[in-house]
Scaffold this motif. Structure first.
Motif, mmCIF file in Angstrom:
data_model
loop_
_atom_site.group_PDB
_atom_site.id
_atom_site.type_symbol
_atom_site.label_atom_id
_atom_site.label_comp_id
_atom_site.label_asym_id
_atom_site.label_seq_id
_atom_site.Cartn_x
_atom_site.Cartn_y
_atom_site.Cartn_z
ATOM 1 N N LEU A 4 0.855 -1.175 0.000
ATOM 2 C CA LEU A 4 0.000 0.000 0.000
ATOM 3 C C LEU A 4 0.893 1.228 0.000
ATOM 4 O O LEU A 4 2.008 1.181 0.518
ATOM 5 C CB LEU A 4 -0.875 0.012 1.257
ATOM 6 N N LYS A 5 0.410 2.352 -0.553
ATOM 7 C CA LYS A 5 1.165 3.598 -0.526
ATOM 8 C C LYS A 5 0.230 4.731 -0.164
ATOM 9 O O LYS A 5 -0.882 4.830 -0.698
ATOM 10 C CB LYS A 5 1.823 3.885 -1.864
ATOM 11 N N TYR A 6 0.711 5.599 0.756
ATOM 12 C CA TYR A 6 -0.064 6.764 1.179
ATOM 13 C C TYR A 6 0.897 7.766 1.793
ATOM 14 O O TYR A 6 1.663 7.422 2.700
ATOM 15 C CB TYR A 6 -1.131 6.331 2.194
ATOM 16 N N LYS A 7 0.904 8.990 1.267
ATOM 17 C CA LYS A 7 1.746 10.074 1.793
ATOM 18 C C LYS A 7 3.211 9.656 1.965
ATOM 19 O O LYS A 7 3.816 9.889 2.999
ATOM 20 C CB LYS A 7 1.200 10.590 3.124
ATOM 21 N N ASP A 8 3.791 9.034 0.973
ATOM 22 C CA ASP A 8 5.195 8.580 1.007
ATOM 23 C C ASP A 8 5.469 7.502 2.052
ATOM 24 O O ASP A 8 6.607 7.303 2.454
ATOM 25 C CB ASP A 8 6.163 9.750 1.199
ATOM 26 N N PHE A 9 4.430 6.824 2.494
ATOM 27 C CA PHE A 9 4.581 5.676 3.387
ATOM 28 C C PHE A 9 4.154 4.434 2.602
ATOM 29 O O PHE A 9 3.187 4.476 1.851
ATOM 30 C CB PHE A 9 3.710 5.812 4.639
ATOM 31 N N LEU A 27 6.354 -0.080 6.153
ATOM 32 C CA LEU A 27 7.684 -0.597 5.839
ATOM 33 C C LEU A 27 8.736 0.510 5.799
ATOM 34 O O LEU A 27 8.422 1.666 5.538
ATOM 35 C CB LEU A 27 7.649 -1.292 4.473
ATOM 36 N N GLY A 28 9.980 0.115 6.047
ATOM 37 C CA GLY A 28 11.102 1.017 5.856
ATOM 38 C C GLY A 28 11.303 2.065 6.922
ATOM 39 O O GLY A 28 12.009 3.045 6.696
ATOM 40 N N ASP A 54 -2.060 8.735 9.263
ATOM 41 C CA ASP A 54 -2.528 10.047 9.711
ATOM 42 C C ASP A 54 -2.387 10.205 11.223
ATOM 43 O O ASP A 54 -1.974 11.263 11.705
ATOM 44 C CB ASP A 54 -3.979 10.278 9.286
ATOM 45 N N ASP A 55 -2.729 9.166 11.985
ATOM 46 C CA ASP A 55 -2.575 9.208 13.446
ATOM 47 C C ASP A 55 -1.116 9.399 13.831
ATOM 48 O O ASP A 55 -0.798 10.176 14.740
ATOM 49 C CB ASP A 55 -3.103 7.928 14.095
ATOM 50 N N TYR A 56 -0.215 8.686 13.155
ATOM 51 C CA TYR A 56 1.212 8.815 13.427
ATOM 52 C C TYR A 56 1.693 10.245 13.150
ATOM 53 O O TYR A 56 2.391 10.848 13.973
ATOM 54 C CB TYR A 56 1.994 7.813 12.574
ATOM 55 N N LEU A 65 7.672 15.935 17.378
ATOM 56 C CA LEU A 65 8.627 14.858 17.094
ATOM 57 C C LEU A 65 8.911 14.794 15.598
ATOM 58 O O LEU A 65 8.035 15.101 14.785
ATOM 59 C CB LEU A 65 8.043 13.510 17.545
ATOM 60 N N PRO A 66 10.103 14.365 15.215
ATOM 61 C CA PRO A 66 10.383 14.203 13.787
ATOM 62 C C PRO A 66 9.605 13.012 13.240
ATOM 63 O O PRO A 66 9.375 12.032 13.941
ATOM 64 C CB PRO A 66 11.892 13.926 13.748
ATOM 65 N N THR A 67 9.168 13.116 11.999
ATOM 66 C CA THR A 67 8.491 11.986 11.361
ATOM 67 C C THR A 67 9.512 11.179 10.580
ATOM 68 O O THR A 67 10.460 11.718 10.033
ATOM 69 C CB THR A 67 7.380 12.459 10.408
ATOM 70 N N HIS A 68 9.310 9.896 10.580
ATOM 71 C CA HIS A 68 10.178 8.985 9.846
ATOM 72 C C HIS A 68 9.346 8.376 8.734
ATOM 73 O O HIS A 68 8.372 7.679 8.999
ATOM 74 C CB HIS A 68 10.722 7.888 10.770
ATOM 75 N N LYS A 69 9.714 8.645 7.496
ATOM 76 C CA LYS A 69 8.967 8.114 6.358
ATOM 77 C C LYS A 69 9.615 6.836 5.850
ATOM 78 O O LYS A 69 10.792 6.587 6.068
ATOM 79 C CB LYS A 69 8.897 9.151 5.246
ATOM 80 N N SER A 70 8.823 6.052 5.153
ATOM 81 C CA SER A 70 9.329 4.830 4.537
ATOM 82 C C SER A 70 10.424 5.178 3.534
ATOM 83 O O SER A 70 10.248 6.074 2.717
ATOM 84 C CB SER A 70 8.209 4.102 3.791
ATOM 85 N N TYR A 71 11.510 4.478 3.611
ATOM 86 C CA TYR A 71 12.569 4.568 2.611
ATOM 87 C C TYR A 71 12.990 6.003 2.317
ATOM 88 O O TYR A 71 12.487 6.646 1.412
ATOM 89 C CB TYR A 71 12.147 3.846 1.331
ATOM 90 N N SER A 72 13.949 6.467 3.087
ATOM 91 C CA SER A 72 14.411 7.846 2.980
ATOM 92 C C SER A 72 15.144 8.144 1.682
ATOM 93 O O SER A 72 15.296 9.296 1.299
ATOM 94 C CB SER A 72 15.345 8.157 4.152
ATOM 95 N N GLY A 73 15.648 7.119 1.007
ATOM 96 C CA GLY A 73 16.444 7.341 -0.191
ATOM 97 C C GLY A 73 17.928 7.215 0.084
ATOM 98 O O GLY A 73 18.745 7.277 -0.821
ATOM 99 N N THR A 74 18.273 7.033 1.338
ATOM 100 C CA THR A 74 19.669 6.828 1.715
ATOM 101 C C THR A 74 19.861 5.351 2.006
ATOM 102 O O THR A 74 19.095 4.754 2.751
ATOM 103 C CB THR A 74 20.013 7.657 2.971
#
Length: 111
Positions: A4-9, A27-28, A54-56, A65-74
């Motif tokens: 599934l994909k939503y808002k870069d997650f 994931l990620g 959305d809750d996260y 707090l900083p958000t951590h998205k799936s697969y930063s690209g690094t």
């Protein structure tokens, strides 16, 4: 594997055959962050996935707090010194940085 994909997650889709439910996790993410969701149908699973993301995001915003998205690209990859040297040599011959050479090589491999 379907995702599934939503808002870069990105999220997994798993099936629990014992109780005929669907579930997954985003994931990620860093190991300290776990976002899960579930549903009885694909539509319910997608809705719970979006709500969980959305809750996260809202939780992170409320608590500054900083958000951590799936697969930063690094991506850090461990290589032998010999492989590293060969990649550097090939990148130089191609007129590219090592990073650009690796990115281009991986893009070609995915086609």
């Amino acid at each position: 594997m379907e995702t599934l994909k939503y808002k870069d997650f990105y999220g997994s889709i798993e099936v629990n055959q014992e109780d005929d439910t669907l579930y997954g996790k985003v994931l990620g993410l860093e190991k300290s962050v776990l976002i899960t969701y579930e549903g009885n149908t694909v539509a319910e699973l997608k809705k719970d996935f979006r709500n969980a993301v959305d809750d996260y995001l809202e939780h992170c915003k409320e608590h500054n707090l900083p958000t951590h998205k799936s697969y930063s690209g690094t991506l850090n990859v461990r290589l032998t010194p010999q492989i590293h040297a060969k990649i550097a040599q090939l990148a130089e011959q191609a007129g590219l940085s090592i990073n650009a050479f690796i990115k281009e090589t991986l893009q070609k491999a995915m086609m």
